[in-house]
Design a protein around this motif. Sequence first.
Motif, PDB file in Angstrom:
ATOM      1  N   VAL A   1      14.094  63.327  63.391  1.00 26.33           N
ATOM      2  CA  VAL A   1      15.071  62.508  64.116  1.00 26.33           C
ATOM      3  C   VAL A   1      16.300  63.344  64.409  1.00 26.33           C
ATOM      4  CG1 VAL A   1      16.426  60.385  64.104  1.00 26.33           C
ATOM      5  CG2 VAL A   1      14.221  60.463  62.902  1.00 26.33           C
TER       6      VAL A   1
ATOM      7  N   LEU B   1      20.193  55.604  63.051  1.00 26.10           N
ATOM      8  CA  LEU B   1      18.972  55.673  62.248  1.00 26.10           C
ATOM      9  C   LEU B   1      19.042  54.663  61.104  1.00 26.10           C
ATOM     10  CD1 LEU B   1      16.272  56.999  61.453  1.00 26.10           C
ATOM     11  CD2 LEU B   1      17.584  58.732  60.205  1.00 26.10           C
TER      12      LEU B   1
ATOM     13  N   VAL C   1       7.720  53.642  63.179  1.00 24.14           N
ATOM     14  CA  VAL C   1       8.945  54.015  63.879  1.00 24.14           C
ATOM     15  C   VAL C   1       9.140  53.086  65.074  1.00 24.14           C
ATOM     16  CG1 VAL C   1      10.201  55.859  65.052  1.00 24.14           C
ATOM     17  CG2 VAL C   1       8.606  56.418  63.198  1.00 24.14           C
TER      18      VAL C   1
ATOM     19  N   ARG D   1      11.715  52.534  68.153  1.00 23.38           N
ATOM     20  CA  ARG D   1      12.835  53.141  68.891  1.00 23.38           C
ATOM     21  C   ARG D   1      13.360  52.146  69.913  1.00 23.38           C
ATOM     22  NH1 ARG D   1      13.353  58.507  67.637  1.00 23.38           N
ATOM     23  NH2 ARG D   1      11.520  59.513  66.697  1.00 23.38           N
ATOM     24  N   GLU D   2      14.667  51.890  69.844  1.00 24.66           N
ATOM     25  CA  GLU D   2      15.337  50.972  70.753  1.00 24.66           C
ATOM     26  C   GLU D   2      16.627  51.623  71.220  1.00 24.66           C
ATOM     27  OE1 GLU D   2      14.409  46.614  69.016  1.00 24.66           O
ATOM     28  OE2 GLU D   2      15.274  47.997  67.555  1.00 24.66           O
TER      29      GLU D   2
ATOM     30  N   ARG E   1      18.586  54.209  69.009  1.00 23.11           N
ATOM     31  CA  ARG E   1      18.389  54.009  67.568  1.00 23.11           C
ATOM     32  C   ARG E   1      16.907  54.113  67.206  1.00 23.11           C
ATOM     33  NH1 ARG E   1      20.614  48.833  66.433  1.00 23.11           N
ATOM     34  NH2 ARG E   1      22.579  49.939  66.034  1.00 23.11           N
ATOM     35  N   ALA E   2      16.648  54.739  66.051  1.00 16.75           N
ATOM     36  CA  ALA E   2      15.307  54.748  65.471  1.00 16.75           C
ATOM     37  C   ALA E   2      15.344  53.948  64.172  1.00 16.75           C
ATOM     38  CB  ALA E   2      14.846  56.178  65.195  1.00 16.75           C
ATOM     39  N   THR E   3      14.400  53.021  64.021  1.00 14.38           N
ATOM     40  CA  THR E   3      14.241  52.265  62.787  1.00 14.38           C
ATOM     41  C   THR E   3      12.905  52.654  62.165  1.00 14.38           C
ATOM     42  OG1 THR E   3      15.531  50.394  63.629  1.00 14.38           O
ATOM     43  CG2 THR E   3      14.092  49.968  61.751  1.00 14.38           C
TER      44      THR E   3
END
Length: 292
Positions: A49, A217, A250, A252-253, A256-258
């Motif tokens: 990331v 993140l 993972v 991704r929005e 942001r990565a969650t």
Amino acid sequence: MGERIRFRYAQAMRVLLCLVIVAALFGLALLGWMFAEARQTPVVRRATVELPGWPASAAPMTVAVIGDIHIGSIAMDAARLTRIVAQINALRPDVVVLAGDFIAGHDIGLSTDRAPLLVAPLKRLTPRIGTVAVMGNHDHWTGIGPVRAALAAAGVIILDNQTQRFGALTVLGLDDRYTKHDRIGAAMAAARTLPGPRLLVSHGPDVVPDLPADVPLVVTSHTHCGQIVLPLYGPLEIPSAYGAHYLCGVVREGGRATIVGAGVGTSVLPLRLNAPPDIWLLTLWGANRAQR
């Protein structure tokens, strides 16, 4: 004529009995498979990331993440947790993140006997910088005091809606959303007083839509990636207000990565199917590092 009917009836009963035995054996074999999956060595999943604001002079950092230890069930004892700790140490992370739900069960008082089982295994963690933890819903349900005491005895830093610097990284730790202990505003206010890229740790992913844009993140657990995921049907239960959106892996929005981990323990049933336990190993750096 009566003899023929009795013969056919006896034949049908034998066939039915054979089918029942086969179904029972299949069911037992499936339960054994699911129990073995619940106790298997966690899968190591990796992601890289890029974080905005990463210092040009700072080397990449590795962060190992596990959640949902749920010690006290037959799927997680101190011996298995010790093996998982050894597996994490072999990855040589800079930081270890423990994303909540340390205790198995729902009833207040269970943590009194179960929390001390965490101390010896977690004390063996050897990250270069440190180990950080947040609380989960089961920790509050079973008694938060013994859990905090055990983690402190193991040398783990607990962040309850607090922020702390780990090397180049600013880590925000939210208390549990599902028991209404999270305080995003307090954690963000503290984070904005510190320089550098941000990583937010929460037990579960349902906080993500409420986070400000300057959290690039997030690492979470809680969903167990479904824990029991049936072919064609999918998970038996998804413990999230957002359904399968934050189920696993993972997400991704925008910027942001969650990361949603499967966890290493189990809840309610000591079984897993098509949702193996996992450890996430994240490599964090900045775009300036990636271009070198």
